[in-house]
Enzyme design. Structure first.
Site, PDB file in Angstrom:
ATOM      1  N   LYS A 191      -1.192  14.598  -0.653  1.00 38.61           N
ATOM      2  CA  LYS A 191      -1.945  15.762  -1.104  1.00 38.61           C
ATOM      3  C   LYS A 191      -2.652  15.544  -2.442  1.00 38.61           C
ATOM      4  O   LYS A 191      -3.653  14.844  -2.511  1.00 38.61           O
ATOM      5  CB  LYS A 191      -1.035  16.985  -1.121  1.00 38.61           C
ATOM      6  CG  LYS A 191      -0.473  17.319   0.274  1.00 38.61           C
ATOM      7  CD  LYS A 191       0.299  18.592   0.316  1.00 38.61           C
ATOM      8  CE  LYS A 191       0.983  18.836   1.661  1.00 38.61           C
ATOM      9  NZ  LYS A 191       0.084  19.159   2.763  1.00 38.61           N
ATOM     10  N   ASP A 235      10.997  13.632  -1.449  1.00 40.82           N
ATOM     11  CA  ASP A 235       9.699  13.834  -0.794  1.00 40.82           C
ATOM     12  C   ASP A 235       8.915  14.836  -1.641  1.00 40.82           C
ATOM     13  O   ASP A 235       9.143  16.039  -1.564  1.00 40.82           O
ATOM     14  CB  ASP A 235       9.904  14.350   0.622  1.00 40.82           C
ATOM     15  CG  ASP A 235       8.597  14.558   1.372  1.00 40.82           C
ATOM     16  OD1 ASP A 235       7.528  14.597   0.726  1.00 40.82           O
ATOM     17  OD2 ASP A 235       8.633  14.686   2.610  1.00 40.82           O
ATOM     18  N   TYR A 266      10.782  19.103   5.819  1.00 41.63           N
ATOM     19  CA  TYR A 266       9.710  18.515   6.625  1.00 41.63           C
ATOM     20  C   TYR A 266       9.229  17.242   5.958  1.00 41.63           C
ATOM     21  O   TYR A 266       8.901  17.245   4.764  1.00 41.63           O
ATOM     22  CB  TYR A 266       8.542  19.491   6.788  1.00 41.63           C
ATOM     23  CG  TYR A 266       7.434  18.931   7.651  1.00 41.63           C
ATOM     24  CD1 TYR A 266       7.634  18.714   9.012  1.00 41.63           C
ATOM     25  CD2 TYR A 266       6.204  18.597   7.098  1.00 41.63           C
ATOM     26  CE1 TYR A 266       6.640  18.178   9.807  1.00 41.63           C
ATOM     27  CE2 TYR A 266       5.192  18.066   7.886  1.00 41.63           C
ATOM     28  CZ  TYR A 266       5.417  17.860   9.239  1.00 41.63           C
ATOM     29  OH  TYR A 266       4.421  17.327  10.028  1.00 41.63           O
TER      30      TYR A 266
END
Length: 445
Positions: free
Chosen positions: A263, A234, A142
């Site tokens: 994050k 990622d 994702y």
């Protein structure tokens, strides 16, 4: 538990917000509980119910819901001086220098506003830097809500995974199974000189936490070197959570060309970032010709929070604490599953954890991975544990969502609401929280 007020709030939300939520993963059955406040490692909902929280905002809350005093002071100081300026600030430079000192791949970094924006920019950067169009992604990986990676199918039949994306967009994306060296080698043999980059999570983090098999990322590194493609990690989820301040790449011992962040790097505030070799990152405007810009990029409050977050971690035993509790939790769940659900696979490392409701168990569990799947070839579970996103999708995903999650919620434990997203331990969690959580697992399993 009583959830009357959450139900009423959800009823109101359905009238003004599509599906009643602002992110699809929050749409739990029969309706979500609405959070009123956080308290350390706990959240309290609108009806006053209290839960041990392992969602942790889907990862960014390394310290739980109470920021350490230096972080709080930094946020308040920068917020009081003005919300934002549309001009550079010193704290952007401080934060960039900190990241560059600690993350192996980062010589320069560009801050943006979300993990999605970071990966969108990284894809554009890879294409602009190499002059090529094709991007390789992992099935089940994702990389945010962006057109280039919301693609499913296989190398020979890529297609959009959602309505709203033209089929022609998917033609430039090549989905391959994670951990499948034979397929990625074949893809490079066929398309290598057209591949701008390989975009991969070091650990699949939105599909049950799937660890790489031994040598997989090394294979990706070698292929990218051989064909002049960029290896893009990622680390939006794993960054500053797996591998400490060096991120997952330092733990794996594989250095990508480009890394995306989100994050934790923003200390709980909206953030994204793209870091890597200076030669590559300088392709962004204004130093290069790959356009990238944003009104809120490098927001001073976010930069202050992120910098104070990571500085505090560097000066205290944060990772020792969260990783130790994560190991204790995974080991405890492994023991419970061996007794009550031997087919299930406990996954995760450092402060990440999940239980994948896999369907098959080996005949013996002797010498299995003790506190989370490590993809050890000599583990009796090796032929049964998830290797790809498809393996996780084939698990008992409905049982997790419809039964297990509900049972844990009623026992005061807040987990991510489906089989796929990761769960996280924070610096605010205690051994007592872990013991209470394991007791809830014991009853729910």
């Amino acid at each position: 538990m009583n959830h009357d007020r959450s139900r009423d709030l959800y009823d109101r939300a359905l009238s003004v917000i599509p599906g009643g939520v602002n992110s699809s993963v929050r749409a739990t059955r029969p309706y979500p509980f609405f959070i009123e406040r956080g308290d350390g490692a706990h959240v309290v909902d609108a009806d006053g119910n209290r839960y041990i929280d392992y969602v942790m905002g889907y990862g960014p809350l390394l310290y739980g819901h109470d920021m350490p005093d230096p972080v709080r002071a930094a946020v308040q100081s920068h917020a009081s001086e003005g919300p934002m300026y549309g001009a550079p600030t010193e704290i952007e430079v401080d934060h960039a220098e900190f990241v560059a000192r600690h993350v192996p791949s980062v010589e320069m970094i560009r801050f943006v506003n979300s993990g999605t924006e970071a990966t969108v920019s990284a894809v554009r950067l890879a294409r602009g830097y190499t002059g090529r169009d094709k991007i390789v992604v992992m099935q089940g990986g994702y990389h945010g809500a962006q057109e280039s990676t919301l693609v499913e199918g296989g190398p020979d039949n890529p297609r959009p995974s959602t309505a709203g994306i033209p089929a022609s967009f998917a033609e430039h994306t090549i989905p391959v199974p994670f951990n499948d060296e034979e397929t990625i080698e074949r893809v490079f043999e066929e398309h290598g000189h057209d591949i701008a980059g390989v975009l991969v999570e070091p650990v699949l983090g939105n599909y049950g936490i799937v660890q790489p098999i031994s040598g997989y990322h090394e294979t990706l590194r070698e292929l990218c070197d051989d064909y002049g493609s960029l290896l893009v990690f990622d680390e939006v989820i794993t960054g500053f959570r797996v591998g400490g301040l060096g991120c997952a790449q330092s733990k794996l011992g594989v250095t990508p060309d480009v890394t995306t962040f989100g994050k934790i790097i923003g200390g709980g505030f909206p953030v994204g970032a793209i870091g890597g070799k200076a030669e590559i990152i300088e392709s962004f405007t204004p130093s290069g010709d790959v356009f990238q810009s944003g009104t809120f990029s490098g927001h001073p409050v976010t930069m202050a929070a992120g910098h104070a977050y990571l500085t505090y971690a560097a000066e205290h035993d944060v990772y020792e604490h969260v990783n130790r509790l994560g190991e204790t939790l995974r080991a405890g769940i492994t023991d419970l599953c061996e007794d009550r659900a031997p087919e299930y696979t406990v996954v995760g490392s450092d402060s990440m954890f999940k239980t994948v409701f896999t369907r098959d168990a080996p005949s013996s569990l002797g010498d299995q991975c003790a506190d989370g799947c490590e993809q050890r070839t000599d583990c009796p579970r090796y032929d049964h544990c998830p290797k790809t996103g498809g393996d996780v999708a084939d698990a008992e995903t409905e049982r997790w969502e419809r039964v297990f999650w509900q049972e844990m919620k009623e026992r005061g434990v807040f987990l991510t609401a489906n089989q796929f997203e990761s769960q996280f331990v924070s610096y605010a969690h205690t051994e007592e929280d872990v013991e209470e959580t394991l007791e809830a697992y014991k009853e729910a399993l």
